[in-house]
Design an enzyme around this catalytic site. Structure first.
Site, short mmCIF file in Angstrom:
data_model
loop_
_atom_site.label_atom_id
_atom_site.label_comp_id
_atom_site.label_asym_id
_atom_site.label_seq_id
_atom_site.Cartn_x
_atom_site.Cartn_y
_atom_site.Cartn_z
N LYS A 1 0.82 -1.20 0.00
CA LYS A 1 0.00 0.00 0.00
C LYS A 1 0.86 1.26 0.00
CE LYS A 1 -3.59 2.74 0.82
NZ LYS A 1 -4.42 3.24 -0.27
N LYS B 1 1.27 12.34 4.86
CA LYS B 1 1.55 11.31 5.85
C LYS B 1 2.00 10.02 5.17
CE LYS B 1 -1.54 8.62 6.87
NZ LYS B 1 -2.01 7.27 6.46
#
Length: 309
Positions: free
Chosen positions: A170, A239
């Site tokens: 991911k 992030k």
């Protein structure tokens, strides 16, 4: 999934859409969010606490902003770990640090609970249509057992290997997403300032070697003024890029291409776009290029240096 009760923690942009798909597919969901109104809005039964979700569920899914939130929900005094029981399956759909994931997997294993890291990709639009992609790490048997549940909100599920492998995949995917979005935003602003027809420019890119997810799926909408609101925010994109850089450092791989998206989303986040969809990075680049917008709006530069009336 017959006979397996489902709980869900985190009913925000992605979590809420996933829960709606699950509920519409005929599966009841016990849901918890810090905003108590969200459960009813997506058709879930509202739980008052995380503990209530765990005690009332056999499978618990999470969709949370980052590893800090995941750790708090799992390891808190009234968190998932403390209330868990043997035979449960916990699925983390968040984008999280693989190292944290591996540690949580080990903690759950001590309680005979399966912990799957199942990163999802496709954005809000795919969540609404039930066509998300899952990249999963952890027990192959547990993943197979949840196949019927995942079918309600995904079109593809990729087993990636041991715990942490799903979240690693991911991060790698999200980094490429960040690169293509930031780079395409810069190109489109340049195209606007150069006086090119942006629809034709996109046709060229999509028929050429510059084609990417942003040129195919994002910018055909953005040039019409539709930013596809409701997806990953600029703050969350940053992030994810930072998590990517940190993980590459752990792997001993140089992150040579991180400076571009770091600069682009850093600019966007510091100039008022942090909590808007990450697609707004194009406006941040447009702002420092003379107030350029890819679409017509009053007061915006049309690329020629003249404001639109």
């Amino acid at each position: 999934m017959t006979g397996r009760r489902v709980g869900f923690i985190g009913l925000g942009n992605m979590g809420g859409r996933i829960v709606r798909r699950i509920v519409d597919g005929g599966q009841a969901v016990l849901g918890f969010d810090l905003d108590a109104s969200r459960a009813a809005a997506v058709g879930a039964t509202a739980a008052a606490t995380v503990t209530e979700v765990v005690r009332g569920s056999d499978v618990i899914l999470m969709s949370l902003p980052d590893s800090k939130a995941v750790e708090a929900v799992v390891r808190g005094d009234e968190g998932i770990l403390a209330a868990s029981r043997a035979g449960q399956i916990v699925v983390d759909l968040s984008t999280a640090a693989p190292g944290s994931t591996v540690r949580l997997h080990a903690a759950f294993a001590e309680r005979d609970v399966e912990y799957l890291d199942a990163g999802v990709s496709g954005g809000a639009a795919a969540a609404e249509k039930g066509t998300l992609t899952i990249m999963a790490g952890g027990s192959a048997a547990a993943l197979e057992e949840l196949g019927g549940l995942f079918e309600l909100f995904t079109s593809k599920v990729f087993p990636m290997g041991e715990s942490g492998a799903g979240h690693t995949a991911k991060l790698l995917n999200n980094f490429l997403n960040a690169v293509s979005l930031a780079a395409t935003a810069e190109v489109m602003v340049a195209g606007r300032k150069a006086g090119l027809d942006l629809r034709t420019l996109l046709d060229v890119l999509n028929a050429s070697s510059g084609v990417n997810f942003a040129t195919l799926n994002r910018f055909p909408r953005i040039i019409e003024g539709d930013y596809l609101e409701g997806g990953l925010t600029g703050a969350l994109m940053m992030k994810d890029v930072v998590l990517y850089v940190d993980h590459l450092h752990e792997l001993g791989v140089p992150s040579l291409n991180a400076s571009g998206p770091m600069a682009s989303f850093g600019l966007a986040n510091s100039t008022g776009y942090a909590h808007l969809i990450s697609n707004r990075v194009v406006d941040a680049i447009g702002d420092i290029s003379g107030g350029v917008r890819l679409h017509d709006e009053p007061g915006a530069d049309d690329g020629s240096g003249k404001a639109t009336p």
